[in-house]
Design an enzyme around this catalytic site. Structure first.
Site, PDB file in Angstrom:
ATOM      1  N   THR A 305     -31.604  17.294   2.052  1.00  8.84           N
ATOM      2  CA  THR A 305     -31.401  18.386   3.007  1.00  8.84           C
ATOM      3  C   THR A 305     -30.978  17.871   4.375  1.00  8.84           C
ATOM      4  OG1 THR A 305     -32.954  19.878   1.900  1.00  8.84           O
ATOM      5  CG2 THR A 305     -32.545  20.277   4.223  1.00  8.84           C
ATOM      6  N   ASP A 480     -27.278  23.245   0.084  1.00  8.99           N
ATOM      7  CA  ASP A 480     -27.433  21.925   0.711  1.00  8.99           C
ATOM      8  C   ASP A 480     -27.303  20.766  -0.278  1.00  8.99           C
ATOM      9  OD1 ASP A 480     -29.854  22.569  -0.521  1.00  8.99           O
ATOM     10  OD2 ASP A 480     -31.081  21.572   0.995  1.00  8.99           O
TER      11      ASP A 480
END
Length: 686
Positions: A305, A480
């Protein structure tokens, strides 16, 4: 025969004999773990040989340390070294099972920033058979306790200990030479960590990772302004000029960045038992004012992330090891989306329903220029409001509205969802969608948490429409990183309705959504190949911001100059014509493996050069903190000390700013709150 076993036992009753036994058992268990717990992609006799022998040199060296001591101390040291090395294997087994990668020193250094709830995830990953790595230690201790093997008090001659140390180093050198002959540039070029472990071993990988971490620190201290010149030249040569049809189309609009956690492209229009997994996102994807990219890839490495955020807001790649946000987020100079737009009159804010220290966001966001960071302390919390890695998405969106409506417009707001995160847990009261039936317990609930995320987004989108924000806002959705790792091949094949999947299929499986919706955008499905590195230049051009002199490694996806090359952090790439995975090149359109002719080799080599140069130049910027030397006309560097994310101070600042500007949504709504415009069916709030 009895005499033979007597001699064997007598040998093991010597210090050198016990040493040989310890090394042998450690060697065998390490090789067993290589074959059963990791997917290293071994092919050919040379690689099989190296995989089998690579635990030996480092084992000889490390256990050999104990040979410089005598008696019980020598034996205890061997057991302690065995335990430490076994724990390193154990930790990597767990980490690899989730992330398809090995622990690095960068990740270990950042453990304090990412540990929140990781214990729960590891309990989900853990298998009883993982403790086999400690079995040899238990056996050795029992052999000593019951006198089957006796501790020798006779000191080993120093020359033998030295000889073993020299032998181990010679074997390491020989192993590296064979490995480098089979895979040239193994440690000098950017490769997947699987290659290093496959060729050299886990311990050598750990040493190399530690060396890289040291080099990173040294590189920054030695970097100079002139180091930026080569980077600037590369960026200038690969600049993609804006498309006049899109440039400035959404100038002055609010921007919402909706972070779809672990959300992959295959979920778009995907059905389970005839039901759409993501009906709201599907509708958004096909909207006449949404430009949707169906060949868009995540490009993250170990930072997951945090790597995605790094690329999204800086157009800089994450690191080959560890997380740039953790290691360099607080110390480097950046020219990130929040600071760029802040200096264009935007208010900038990030929203995240978890602790601010996660991925070092509380420091990195200051470096990036976020005015506000609404994290855990800003949200009312109860035990049933959270699951997995933090606040449930519906509750998160609902509780973000009071702050969103106070932001002076135009604003740039990023909202990070969390519920669709491994281990894909969801309580019964929120589960109203069937799981898939692949038989993989990790994969099957994935569509259920994705469906919940979709419902939460649907509620937020309805609020934007009802409150009037939608007509004056650009809404960006992006995934992501992967939600299902490549370690789940049989399940992936079932999801894709295939008998099996190969490396090409897995490369294409790394697609994630990227969509931009705005009132002035002519929507449609765009087949341009791109990745997260391209988001910032694309968005800036849409907002009418000139980025020609900025250091950005992505290209505007709407530009006619876009080269459509998608570099991956390990040096692989995808383009409209070629997909490269390791040493194999596929035809991107057909998925067939190619035997390259001379012309194709030249084309692939040209693309590979671009990929390598893009990654290495980005690394130079991050490692050397080179943006501190970059003077961008009309832009001033971020003053990190000017930001305070303490709730009381931030809300006070927000109120004072509003009194001056009076441009927030509440003011536009005649001084009335818009909280009632947000409707949710979250059972926890009823």
């Amino acid at each position: 025969m009895a005499a033979f076993w007597k001699r064997i036992r007598q040998f093991f009753n010597t210090t050198i004999g016990f040493y040989v036994l310890v090394v042998l058992l450690f060697w065998l268990k390490t090789y067993y773990c290589y074959k059963t717990d990791f997917t290293l992609g071994v092919s050919g006799g040379v690689q099989e040989f190296l995989l089998a022998v690579n635990p030996l040199p480092s084992a000889l060296l490390l256990f050999g340390i104990a040979l410089y001591f005598r008696g019980k101390l020598s034996y205890w040291l061997m057991l302690i070294i065995d335990f430490l090395q076994s724990t390193w294997i154990f930790a990597n087994i767990l980490y690899y099972r989730e992330f398809s990668d090995f622990l690095s020193m960068g990740i270990i250094k950042g453990t304090g920033n990412v540990q929140n709830n990781l214990g729960k995830s590891f309990l989900e990953i853990l298998r009883p058979t993982d403790f086999i790595v400690y079995l040899d230690i238990v056996v050795l201790i029992l052999l000593l306790l019951f006198g089957v093997i006796k501790i020798s008090k006779k000191p080993l001659k120093l020359r033998y200990a030295v000889g073993i140390t020299i032998l181990s180093l010679v074997l390491m050198f020989a192993e590296y030479n064979v490995a480098n002959a089979d895979r040239s540039g193994l440690l000098t070029r950017t490769f997947d960590n699987n290659y290093i472990v496959k060729y050299l071993g886990l311990n050598e990988y750990a040493a190399f990772s530690a060396y890289q971490t040291h080099q990173e620190s040294t590189t920054r201290s030695q970097a100079k302004a002139k180091d930026l010149k080569g980077v600037e030249k590369f960026v200038k040569q690969n600049y993609a000029s804006p498309n006049v049809s899109y440039y400035g189309k959404e100038k002055g609009k609010n921007v919402f960045i909706i972070h779809l956690e672990s959300f992959q492209q295959f979920l778009i229009d995907y059905k389970v038992n005839g039901k759409e997994v993501t009906p709201n996102i599907n509708k958004f994807y096909h909207d006449q004012h949404t430009l949707s990219f169906d060949n868009f890839y995540h490009q993250v490495a170990q930072g997951k992330t945090s790597d995605a955020e790094m690329m999204l807001e800086n157009s800089l790649y994450g690191l080959p090891q560890g997380s740039a946000m953790v290691t360099y987020g607080g110390q480097n100079t950046y020219q990130a989306a929040p600071s760029i737009l802040d200096q264009k009159g935007y208010t900038t804010a990030a929203f995240h329903g978890d602790v601010p220290t996660f991925w070092n966001r509380n420091n990195a966001y200051k470096s990036w220029g976020y005015d506000y960071f609404f994290s855990e302390a800003y949200y009312k919390n109860k035990p049933n409001y959270n699951i997995g890695y933090g606040m449930k998405d519906k509750i998160f969106f609902k509780q973000s509205i009071p702050y969103i409506q106070q932001l002076p417009q135009p604003f740039y707001a990023k909202l990070i969802t969390l519920t669709n995160h491994y281990p894909y847990e969801l309580d019964k009261q929120n589960t109203d969608f069937p799981a898939t039936t692949t038989g993989d317990n990790t994969v099957d609930p994935y569509v259920q948490t994705a469906h919940y995320l979709d419902q939460a987004f649907g509620e937020f989108e309805a609020y934007l429409q009802k409150s009037g924000l939608a007509k004056n806002s650009v809404v960006v959705l992006y995934g992501d990183h992967y939600g299902i790792s490549n370690n789940h091949r049989p399940a992936i094949a079932k999801l894709l309705n295939k008998k099996s999947v190969d490396k090409y299929d897995l490369a294409q499986f790394q697609k994630v959504p990227f969509m931009i919706n705005g009132a002035n955008i002519q929507g449609g499905i765009d087949h341009t190949y791109g990745g997260e590195i391209d988001v910032l230049p694309t968005l800036l051009h849409l907002l009418g911001v000139n980025n020609q002199n900025m250091i950005q490694f992505g290209q505007d996806l709407m530009s006619k100059d876009n080269n459509q090359i998608v570099p991956f952090r390990n040096g692989d790439f995808v383009s409209p014509k070629y997909t490269k995975v390791g040493s194999t090149v596929y035809d991107t359109k057909t998925g067939s493996e190619l035997k390259l002719n001379a012309e194709q080799k030249q084309e692939v080599a040209k693309i590979q050069t671009y990929v390598n140069d893009s990654l290495s130049n980005s690394d130079k910027v991050v490692y050397g903190d080179l943006l501190r030397f970059h003077k961008l006309p009309g832009y001033h560097d971020v003053n990190k000390k000017s930001f305070n994310y303490n709730k009381r101070d931030a809300l006070k600042k927000l109120k004072q700013t509003d009194q001056k500007q009076k441009s927030d949504l509440i003011n536009q709504n005649g001084g009335k709150s818009t909280e009632s415009d947000f409707q949710t069916d979250a059972p926890e709030l009823k």
